[in-house]
Design an enzyme around this catalytic site. Structure first.
Site, short mmCIF file in Angstrom:
data_model
loop_
_atom_site.label_atom_id
_atom_site.label_comp_id
_atom_site.label_asym_id
_atom_site.label_seq_id
_atom_site.Cartn_x
_atom_site.Cartn_y
_atom_site.Cartn_z
N GLY A 127 89.37 80.57 41.25
CA GLY A 127 89.09 79.62 40.05
C GLY A 127 89.16 79.76 38.59
O GLY A 127 88.60 78.74 37.58
N THR A 128 89.14 80.94 38.06
CA THR A 128 89.53 81.47 36.57
C THR A 128 91.16 80.69 36.53
O THR A 128 90.76 79.79 35.52
CB THR A 128 89.58 82.88 36.75
OG1 THR A 128 88.45 83.74 36.63
CG2 THR A 128 89.98 83.42 35.02
N THR A 143 89.50 83.86 43.94
CA THR A 143 88.92 82.77 44.45
C THR A 143 89.74 81.79 43.51
O THR A 143 89.95 80.21 44.12
CB THR A 143 87.34 81.92 44.22
OG1 THR A 143 86.83 81.15 42.56
CG2 THR A 143 86.40 83.04 44.47
N ASP A 193 91.39 84.38 29.95
CA ASP A 193 90.12 84.59 30.09
C ASP A 193 89.44 86.17 28.75
O ASP A 193 90.94 86.76 28.61
CB ASP A 193 88.88 85.28 31.47
CG ASP A 193 88.97 85.80 31.93
OD1 ASP A 193 89.40 87.26 31.35
OD2 ASP A 193 88.49 86.19 33.52
N ARG A 251 84.40 95.24 39.08
CA ARG A 251 83.59 93.71 38.55
C ARG A 251 82.34 94.18 38.37
O ARG A 251 81.47 93.84 37.64
CB ARG A 251 84.26 92.47 38.69
CG ARG A 251 86.12 92.35 39.13
CD ARG A 251 85.97 90.60 39.59
NE ARG A 251 86.11 90.45 40.56
CZ ARG A 251 86.59 89.20 41.46
NH1 ARG A 251 86.82 88.27 40.71
NH2 ARG A 251 86.18 89.81 42.67
N GLU A 306 81.36 101.92 64.99
CA GLU A 306 81.36 102.80 63.85
C GLU A 306 82.83 103.71 63.66
O GLU A 306 82.90 103.58 64.58
CB GLU A 306 80.67 104.53 63.74
CG GLU A 306 78.89 104.80 63.22
CD GLU A 306 77.93 104.98 63.59
OE1 GLU A 306 78.67 106.62 64.45
OE2 GLU A 306 76.69 105.45 63.30
N HIS A 328 90.20 96.37 36.51
CA HIS A 328 90.28 95.55 35.92
C HIS A 328 89.31 95.46 34.70
O HIS A 328 89.77 94.91 33.01
CB HIS A 328 88.40 94.64 36.82
CG HIS A 328 87.76 93.77 36.12
ND1 HIS A 328 88.46 92.27 35.82
CD2 HIS A 328 86.17 93.73 35.71
CE1 HIS A 328 86.94 92.02 35.22
NE2 HIS A 328 86.44 92.21 35.26
N ASP A 384 96.84 87.58 34.65
CA ASP A 384 95.78 87.64 34.81
C ASP A 384 95.23 89.28 36.20
O ASP A 384 96.62 89.35 36.70
CB ASP A 384 94.47 87.29 35.67
CG ASP A 384 93.33 87.02 35.27
OD1 ASP A 384 92.38 88.09 34.68
OD2 ASP A 384 91.74 86.34 35.44
N LYS A 394 85.93 81.37 28.41
CA LYS A 394 85.88 81.75 30.05
C LYS A 394 84.77 81.67 30.23
O LYS A 394 83.92 82.30 29.08
CB LYS A 394 86.91 82.64 30.72
CG LYS A 394 86.34 81.84 31.96
CD LYS A 394 86.43 82.69 33.58
CE LYS A 394 85.75 84.24 33.99
NZ LYS A 394 86.38 84.55 35.30
C1 R5P Z 1 87.26 88.58 35.76
O1 R5P Z 1 86.98 88.95 34.59
C2 R5P Z 1 88.98 88.63 36.32
O2 R5P Z 1 89.84 88.89 35.36
C3 R5P Z 1 89.30 87.23 37.21
O3 R5P Z 1 89.87 86.47 36.13
C4 R5P Z 1 88.54 86.80 38.09
O4 R5P Z 1 87.52 87.85 38.29
C5 R5P Z 1 89.23 86.22 39.14
O5 R5P Z 1 88.50 85.70 40.18
P1 R5P Z 1 88.45 84.05 40.90
O6 R5P Z 1 89.72 84.31 40.68
O7 R5P Z 1 87.60 84.24 41.63
O8 R5P Z 1 88.32 83.49 39.41
#
Ligand code: R5P
Length: 311
Positions: free
Chosen positions: A223-224, A221, A167, A94, A37, A128, A216, A190
């Site tokens: 990925g986007t 990660t 996105d 998010r 804790e 976000h 962004d 996206k």
């Molecule tokens: C999503 O809507 C956010 O704006 C980012 O594009 C996203 O969360 C990035 O996450 P990752 O790098 O895992 O794709």
């Protein structure tokens, strides 16, 4: 009297903010009991003070969030006159709606917990979604790092560049960026397949033979960014990418993913203290001037208008 305290999530940033405000971080202790804790103690008086508590709630998100709430509760019980949470990166943002039927809306829960911990007001940077402000019953000052990030890339960006939102959620941010740099904006449509994998439906806007500046709010990660970059290259963009993001979480295989792209520059802020890999051409833009400016103005009851996120 102004008091600035920091959790452990980003002490270098907190130190820079303190130095810009010509103050020092108030003494506090954070330690773990043998059972794991957390125990926190504010080790100097905050009674009657206009108190600012700096703690981004990035990974480890739960631990950093609880630390923030515990420090807030300690300050409130110790008689702080007004308590402002300075959260350069807000975790769980998010999770702001139920994507399926049986999920919590954690962003709302976080806002309620902040209130319960005695936080009177919050400062956040490039949330976000701007609509998150509505989850907070307390005033939330939504600052933007976009002018700082745009200034950092301006000199190297040519007239053939195009600002790209990877996105739909990033479209406002990209618009703001494009407006500041006088550049056109394109949007990648996206689709998210899982936490790690995303795909692209189409790109709106003219990107052929243009040099992309992908903007962004966060890179988690990667990925986007990876999917957007691949779609842009397929669509005939020039193969020299600049990626700009307010928050660099860089979790999982993010570094590998970004390192596999023809990335010329990765420009991020220091909202999170994530170790940026030497494998990436990272440039870190400091948030201390923006945060110190906002804290100073709030302390003096001055307007924050010019610091607020573009609406
Ligand atoms: C999503 O809507 C956010 O704006 C980012 O594009 C996203 O969360 C990035 O996450 P990752 O790098 O895992 O794709």
């Amino acid at each position: 009297m102004l008091k600035l305290l920091a959790g452990s999530a980003n002490e270098p940033l907190a130190e820079s903010v303190a130095s810009r405000l010509s103050t020092r971080l108030a003494d506090r202790e954070l330690r773990r009991f043998p059972d794991g804790e957390l125990h926190v103690e504010v080790r100097e008086s905050v009674r009657g003070a206009d108190t600012y508590l700096l703690q981004p709630t990035g990974p480890p998100t739960d631990a950093n969030l609880l630390e923030l709430l515990m420090l807030a509760d300690a300050c409130r019980r110790a008689g702080a006159a007004r308590l402002t949470a300075v959260v350069p990166y807000l975790g769980y943002a998010r999770q702001d709606r139920r994507a399926t039927g049986r999920e919590p809306v954690v962003a709302r829960l976080v806002a309620d917990l902040a209130r319960a911990a005695g936080i009177d007001r919050a400062i956040a940077v490039d949330l976000h979604s701007a609509a998150l402000e509505g989850f907070f019953a307390m005033p939330l000052e939504h600052l933007s790092a976009v002018p700082t990030l745009a200034a950092a890339v301006q000199a190297q960006v040519g007239r053939d560049a195009v600002v790209v939102a990877p996105d739909l959620g990033a479209a406002r941010l990209a618009d703001y960026f494009g407006e500041l740099l006088g550049l056109p904006v394109a949007i990648v449509h996206k689709i998210r397949r899982s936490g790690q994998t995303v795909g692209v439906r189409r790109i709106t806007g003219d990107v052929q033979r243009r040099t992309p500046v992908i903007v962004d709010d966060m890179i988690s990660t990667g990925g986007t960014i990876e999917a957007a970059a691949q779609a842009l290259l397929t669509a005939g963009c020039s193969p020299t990418l600049t990626v700009v993001a307010s928050h660099a979480l860089l979790v999982g295989s993010a570094v590998d993913r970004l390192a596999s792209l023809p990335l010329q520059r990765l420009v991020v802020t220091d909202s999170l203290s994530s170790a940026c890999s030497g494998r990436l051409p990272v440039e870190v833009v400091g948030l201390a001037p923006l945060l110190a400016d906002a804290i100073g103005r709030l302390y003096r009851n001055e307007s924050l208008d010019s610091l607020i996120a573009h609406r």
